[in-house]
Design a protein around this motif. Structure first.
Motif, PDB file in Angstrom:
ATOM      1  N   SER A  47       0.829  -1.206   0.000  1.00  0.00           N
ATOM      2  CA  SER A  47       0.000   0.000   0.000  1.00  0.00           C
ATOM      3  C   SER A  47       0.864   1.258   0.000  1.00  0.00           C
ATOM      4  O   SER A  47       0.543   2.245  -0.678  1.00  0.00           O
ATOM      5  N   GLU A  48       1.942   1.240   0.780  1.00  0.00           N
ATOM      6  CA  GLU A  48       2.821   2.408   0.845  1.00  0.00           C
ATOM      7  C   GLU A  48       3.496   2.667  -0.501  1.00  0.00           C
ATOM      8  O   GLU A  48       3.677   3.825  -0.906  1.00  0.00           O
ATOM      9  N   LEU A  49       3.864   1.590  -1.218  1.00  0.00           N
ATOM     10  CA  LEU A  49       4.498   1.764  -2.522  1.00  0.00           C
ATOM     11  C   LEU A  49       3.513   2.348  -3.530  1.00  0.00           C
ATOM     12  O   LEU A  49       3.870   3.216  -4.344  1.00  0.00           O
ATOM     13  N   ILE A  50       2.265   1.887  -3.467  1.00  0.00           N
ATOM     14  CA  ILE A  50       1.233   2.452  -4.347  1.00  0.00           C
ATOM     15  C   ILE A  50       0.993   3.917  -3.998  1.00  0.00           C
ATOM     16  O   ILE A  50       0.853   4.774  -4.887  1.00  0.00           O
ATOM     17  N   TRP A  51       0.949   4.227  -2.696  1.00  0.00           N
ATOM     18  CA  TRP A  51       0.763   5.617  -2.262  1.00  0.00           C
ATOM     19  C   TRP A  51       1.917   6.486  -2.760  1.00  0.00           C
ATOM     20  O   TRP A  51       1.704   7.595  -3.259  1.00  0.00           O
ATOM     21  N   LEU A  52       3.142   5.980  -2.626  1.00  0.00           N
ATOM     22  CA  LEU A  52       4.297   6.739  -3.094  1.00  0.00           C
ATOM     23  C   LEU A  52       4.217   6.979  -4.595  1.00  0.00           C
ATOM     24  O   LEU A  52       4.489   8.092  -5.073  1.00  0.00           O
ATOM     25  N   ASP A  53       3.832   5.968  -5.344  1.00  0.00           N
ATOM     26  CA  ASP A  53       3.745   6.112  -6.799  1.00  0.00           C
ATOM     27  C   ASP A  53       2.712   7.178  -7.182  1.00  0.00           C
ATOM     28  O   ASP A  53       2.917   7.951  -8.116  1.00  0.00           O
ATOM     29  N   ARG A  54       1.604   7.239  -6.445  1.00  0.00           N
ATOM     30  CA  ARG A  54       0.565   8.223  -6.748  1.00  0.00           C
ATOM     31  C   ARG A  54       1.008   9.643  -6.401  1.00  0.00           C
ATOM     32  O   ARG A  54       0.635  10.603  -7.069  1.00  0.00           O
ATOM     33  N   HIS A  55       1.797   9.771  -5.341  1.00  0.00           N
ATOM     34  CA  HIS A  55       2.214  11.089  -4.879  1.00  0.00           C
ATOM     35  C   HIS A  55       3.546  11.534  -5.483  1.00  0.00           C
ATOM     36  O   HIS A  55       3.964  12.677  -5.273  1.00  0.00           O
ATOM     37  N   PHE A  56       4.211  10.645  -6.195  1.00  0.00           N
ATOM     38  CA  PHE A  56       5.565  10.929  -6.657  1.00  0.00           C
ATOM     39  C   PHE A  56       5.575  11.960  -7.780  1.00  0.00           C
ATOM     40  O   PHE A  56       4.798  11.875  -8.734  1.00  0.00           O
ATOM     41  N   ILE A  57       6.463  12.923  -7.662  1.00  0.00           N
ATOM     42  CA  ILE A  57       6.686  13.926  -8.697  1.00  0.00           C
ATOM     43  C   ILE A  57       8.058  13.681  -9.288  1.00  0.00           C
ATOM     44  O   ILE A  57       9.056  13.639  -8.574  1.00  0.00           O
ATOM     45  N   GLU A  58       8.104  13.500 -10.591  1.00  0.00           N
ATOM     46  CA  GLU A  58       9.364  13.149 -11.237  1.00  0.00           C
ATOM     47  C   GLU A  58      10.350  14.306 -11.184  1.00  0.00           C
ATOM     48  O   GLU A  58      10.034  15.419 -11.614  1.00  0.00           O
ATOM     49  N   PRO A  59      11.557  14.073 -10.678  1.00  0.00           N
ATOM     50  CA  PRO A  59      12.578  15.123 -10.646  1.00  0.00           C
ATOM     51  C   PRO A  59      13.225  15.293 -12.016  1.00  0.00           C
ATOM     52  O   PRO A  59      12.993  14.502 -12.939  1.00  0.00           O
ATOM     53  N   GLU A  60      14.055  16.301 -12.130  1.00  0.00           N
ATOM     54  CA  GLU A  60      14.839  16.481 -13.348  1.00  0.00           C
ATOM     55  C   GLU A  60      15.762  15.274 -13.522  1.00  0.00           C
ATOM     56  O   GLU A  60      16.386  14.809 -12.570  1.00  0.00           O
ATOM     57  N   GLY A  61      15.841  14.765 -14.728  1.00  0.00           N
ATOM     58  CA  GLY A  61      16.691  13.604 -15.008  1.00  0.00           C
ATOM     59  C   GLY A  61      15.991  12.274 -14.881  1.00  0.00           C
ATOM     60  O   GLY A  61      16.580  11.234 -15.187  1.00  0.00           O
ATOM     61  N   TYR A  62      14.715  12.274 -14.432  1.00  0.00           N
ATOM     62  CA  TYR A  62      13.998  11.009 -14.248  1.00  0.00           C
ATOM     63  C   TYR A  62      13.830  10.241 -15.561  1.00  0.00           C
ATOM     64  O   TYR A  62      14.082   9.027 -15.597  1.00  0.00           O
ATOM     65  N   PRO A  63      13.397  10.872 -16.658  1.00  0.00           N
ATOM     66  CA  PRO A  63      13.215  10.095 -17.900  1.00  0.00           C
ATOM     67  C   PRO A  63      14.489   9.393 -18.358  1.00  0.00           C
ATOM     68  O   PRO A  63      14.441   8.237 -18.807  1.00  0.00           O
ATOM     69  N   ASP A  64      15.630  10.071 -18.246  1.00  0.00           N
ATOM     70  CA  ASP A  64      16.890   9.462 -18.648  1.00  0.00           C
ATOM     71  C   ASP A  64      17.228   8.266 -17.756  1.00  0.00           C
ATOM     72  O   ASP A  64      17.697   7.217 -18.226  1.00  0.00           O
ATOM     73  N   ALA A  65      16.988   8.418 -16.455  1.00  0.00           N
ATOM     74  CA  ALA A  65      17.244   7.308 -15.521  1.00  0.00           C
ATOM     75  C   ALA A  65      16.332   6.122 -15.834  1.00  0.00           C
ATOM     76  O   ALA A  65      16.764   4.956 -15.807  1.00  0.00           O
ATOM     77  N   TYR A  66      15.078   6.400 -16.148  1.00  0.00           N
ATOM     78  CA  TYR A  66      14.128   5.328 -16.455  1.00  0.00           C
ATOM     79  C   TYR A  66      14.526   4.596 -17.736  1.00  0.00           C
ATOM     80  O   TYR A  66      14.515   3.360 -17.792  1.00  0.00           O
ATOM     81  N   ASP A  67      14.895   5.339 -18.767  1.00  0.00           N
ATOM     82  CA  ASP A  67      15.295   4.716 -20.028  1.00  0.00           C
ATOM     83  C   ASP A  67      16.539   3.839 -19.839  1.00  0.00           C
ATOM     84  O   ASP A  67      16.655   2.764 -20.438  1.00  0.00           O
ATOM     85  N   THR A  68      17.468   4.298 -19.004  1.00  0.00           N
ATOM     86  CA  THR A  68      18.671   3.505 -18.733  1.00  0.00           C
ATOM     87  C   THR A  68      18.314   2.209 -18.019  1.00  0.00           C
ATOM     88  O   THR A  68      18.845   1.140 -18.344  1.00  0.00           O
ATOM     89  N   LEU A  69      17.413   2.279 -17.063  1.00  0.00           N
ATOM     90  CA  LEU A  69      17.006   1.084 -16.326  1.00  0.00           C
ATOM     91  C   LEU A  69      16.303   0.090 -17.249  1.00  0.00           C
ATOM     92  O   LEU A  69      16.569  -1.118 -17.193  1.00  0.00           O
ATOM     93  N   VAL A  70      15.412   0.585 -18.089  1.00  0.00           N
ATOM     94  CA  VAL A  70      14.685  -0.306 -18.994  1.00  0.00           C
ATOM     95  C   VAL A  70      15.638  -0.935 -20.012  1.00  0.00           C
ATOM     96  O   VAL A  70      15.571  -2.136 -20.289  1.00  0.00           O
ATOM     97  N   GLY A  71      16.544  -0.133 -20.567  1.00  0.00           N
ATOM     98  CA  GLY A  71      17.410  -0.623 -21.629  1.00  0.00           C
ATOM     99  C   GLY A  71      18.573  -1.453 -21.150  1.00  0.00           C
ATOM    100  O   GLY A  71      18.965  -2.427 -21.812  1.00  0.00           O
ATOM    101  N   ARG A  72      19.137  -1.104 -19.996  1.00  0.00           N
ATOM    102  CA  ARG A  72      20.353  -1.781 -19.548  1.00  0.00           C
ATOM    103  C   ARG A  72      20.168  -2.518 -18.222  1.00  0.00           C
ATOM    104  O   ARG A  72      21.110  -3.077 -17.681  1.00  0.00           O
ATOM    105  N   ARG A  73      18.971  -2.482 -17.690  1.00  0.00           N
ATOM    106  CA  ARG A  73      18.570  -3.216 -16.486  1.00  0.00           C
ATOM    107  C   ARG A  73      19.242  -2.731 -15.215  1.00  0.00           C
ATOM    108  O   ARG A  73      18.976  -3.257 -14.139  1.00  0.00           O
TER     109      ARG A  73
END
Length: 665
Positions: A47-73
């Motif tokens: 429940s806390e993880l779902i709550w965090l995901d709903r309240h989370f605001i993406e910081p600067e650099g988040y898209p690049d970090a996400y793409d790196t995680l998806v592409g290179r694990r």
């Protein structure tokens, strides 16, 4: 783990005797870790993880970090302290496709049987792994980074995901290959992130998120100081709470900001002004039991003063000021539903901090007082949980893990019979709070390991089983497995630890693999009888042959087959055939149902006989008898004895035995 049979009434503090005769209350370890809403720590974590995901605001650099995680694990997350790296790491892993994998935090502790900080064997298919090096220290962080390349290989091979939170100024520790995976996050300019956090809190509290457009100048000035994002989130929560206490939005903002900035100073002034014991006792009790019924707070204050031993005159009682007046003198009130609370938001926390820091001589009396207050009939389970958490918070604020650990064990000690349920729950929640502490969690895990490797009283064993199975598994399931295994080896016939361990292992292929390896090492050394029983439970063919969401089943792995062979060899040495016959018959049935796995199951059984004619003969007899009991027309089952006999004769592991030794035809 389904031994709990009790009748619950409203906010009662424990099982209730509702009939005649002897009362027998069976309390499961799992029930001790549930919160007042009936949720286990694992459910709360989800429940806390779902709550965090709903309240989370993406910081600067988040898209690049996400793409790196998806592409290179793997992605190494860098940034300034207070900019939300840990929360960003959790959201990155939570959002990583295809989903379904559990989120686990990696311990920088060498567990039994491993010389590595980062053991690749802990990585499971589709796993989500968080390695937080932010507070690890340079020496330990450098050692972990040295092992990261080999660990990353397992992450990639198994389709898992890994986010590493880097410590401040750690770039000089990175190799060029690791530096290529480093991504930096930071706050957006012009207070965009802070305003988004406040707006999202308002939205999920059912309030108009456009309120951020009307934030008064003093709040905007505070946000302009670039406070820690956790403080911004606290302000946002206070602002939501203030809706029930103040009129206009501006007044609510003022109340929330005051709760964040001014309450520590006001608490100091109040403690300096109030010198008498009775009002101070009421102040401390209200801070510890804020949100409880006012009459329970009154009784708690009397217990702190030890009024149980006093015999006041009726005149004194009649002349005493009302409870509402006395609460008013400490800036508290009786709110809706008769619940006591301070007039100012955040004041209860400030009082607790000031009392703990500035009155060290009160710490021991407060510890004894908490144990007594837990049994107050006017408290709900939620009030008791909050009381334990608030006391635990103060203990750990001064790194006093020992006091909390000793207290938890004391609450669960059967000094005069079985401890009441309120104390057992209190012990479990105290340990849970310590395990979740970023500073003291390691000390709690170490102490629980120490307890698990020694005989402990039955009530305390229930607490340890519940905490390991429901709390420790949320972030550190491998550590929970080790401790439950030690508890299972030493427990009497109640089998609570064994049942909890089996339930934990069966739901996770990675833990199943690790448990089979532990059992193989234990049985090979001729150790615990409990290991044999665990093996017979965990070697069910449906668990070994079903791949689930994985690319292949466990029995297809050579390492697992080696461990199964060691375990079967040890079990077949035992003189009692009936101990393993049921499992052997299940393997025979699996060999008939799955032609791809048939050779693996049968070859393991034959090889495990270790070239002993007597064991081969018993295995053949078991196979022949099982085959004879199968319904007519099942050709595979009827042919199985002949198939097994051919394998016995063809196996290079089988020696030729004298005629008098052989029992197979």
């Amino acid at each position: 783990m389904s031994e709990f049979t009790a009748t619950w009434i409203g906010g009662s503090s424990g099982p209730t005797h509702t009939g005649s005769g002897t009362q027998n209350n069976f309390i499961s370890p799992e029930s001790l870790t549930k919160n007042a809403s009936g949720q286990t720590p694992r459910a709360v974590a989800r429940s806390e993880l779902i709550w965090l995901d709903r309240h989370f605001i993406e910081p600067e650099g988040y898209p690049d970090a996400y793409d790196t995680l998806v592409g290179r694990r793997t992605v190494l997350l860098d940034g300034a302290n207070g900019d939300g790296r840990h929360a960003t790491a959790r959201c990155l892993l939570h959002r990583l496709p295809p989903g379904g994998g559990a989120l686990h935090e990696i311990l920088l502790e060498r567990e039994e049987g491993s010389s590595l900080l980062l053991d690749p064997e802990v990585v499971a298919d589709d796993d989500r792994l968080l390695l937080d090096l932010a507070a690890s220290g340079e020496r330990l962080g450098a050692a972990a980074l040295d092992e990261l390349s080999a660990f990353r290989k397992a992450v990639e091979e198994r389709g898992a995901g890994l986010v590493v939170v880097l410590p401040a100024e750690a770039r000089h520790l990175l190799t060029p290959q690791l530096n290529d995976l480093r991504r930096e996050i930071s706050r957006p300019p012009e207070r965009e992130l802070e305003l988004s956090i406040i707006g999202r809190h308002l939205r999920y509290a059912g309030r108009d998120p456009r309120g951020v457009e009307r934030l008064p100048p003093d709040v905007m000035a505070y946000l302009g100081t670039a406070p820690r994002l956790s403080d911004v989130a606290t302000f946002a929560q206070y602002l939501c709470d203030a809706a029930h206490r103040a009129g206009t939005f501006t007044e609510q903002c003022a109340l929330a900001l005051k709760g964040l900035q001014e309450q520590p100073r006001l608490a100091v002034e109040t403690l300096r002004t109030i010198r008498k014991g009775a009002p101070r006792a009421l102040l401390i009790t209200t801070a510890m039991l804020s949100g409880a019924r006012a009459d329970a707070v009154h009784k708690g204050a009397a217990m702190l003063l030890d009024d149980r031993q006093a015999s006041p005159h009726m005149r004194y009682l009649l002349e005493r000021r009302s409870l509402a007046d006395r609460l008013g003198a400490i800036k508290a009130e009786i709110g809706p539903a008769g619940l006591a609370r301070f007039e100012s938001i955040g004041y209860d926390s400030a009082v607790r901090i000031q009392v703990w820091e500035n009155f060290p001589d009160l710490r021991d009396p407060l510890r004894n007082w908490v144990a007594r207050v837990l049994s107050l009939p006017g408290l709900t389970d939620g009030n008791r949980d909050q009381l334990v958490e608030r006391f635990a918070e103060q203990c750990l604020s001064t790194n006093d893990a020992t006091t909390l650990l000793d207290l938890a064990k004391h609450w669960a000690s059967p000094e005069s019979g079985t401890p009441p349920l309120t104390r057992l729950r209190g012990a479990a929640h105290a340990l849970e709070y310590g395990l979740n502490s970023s500073r003291c969690g390691g000390e709690f895990r170490h102490k629980i390991y120490e307890w698990a490797t020694r005989p402990v009283a039955a009530p305390f064993r229930k607490v340890l089983v519940g905490v390991c199975a429901e709390t420790m598994t949320v972030r550190h399931p491998e550590a929970a497995l080790v401790r439950l295994h030690h508890l299972a080896r030493r427990e009497p016939p109640s089998a609570e630890a064994r049942n909890a361990l089996i339930a934990l292992v069966r739901e996770d292929h990675r833990l199943h693999r690790r448990m089979l390896n532990r059992l193989a090492r234990g049985l090979e050394s001729g150790g615990w009888a409990a290991d044999t029983e665990l093996f017979l439970d965990l070697a069910a063919p449906e668990q070994l042959g079903n791949p689930g969401i994985r690319a292949h089943p466990l029995i297809a792995e050579s390492g697992v087959r080696n461990d199964l062979l060691v375990c079967w060899t040890a079990v077949l040495r035992a003189p009692a055939d009936e101990q393993w016959t049921t499992l052997a018959e299940a393997w025979l049935e699996a060999a008939c149902g799955d032609p791809h796995a048939a050779d693996r199951f049968l070859d393991l059984l034959v090889t495990a006989c270790d070239r002993r004619g007597d064991r081969l003969g018993v295995l053949y007899r078991v196979t022949r008898d099982w085959s004879a009991r199968q319904p007519a027309g099942q050709g595979v089952a009827s042919e199985l004895p002949s198939v097994l006999l051919r394998k016995m004769r063809a196996s290079p592991h089988v020696r030729v035995t004298p005629q008098q030794e052989a029992t197979a035809p």
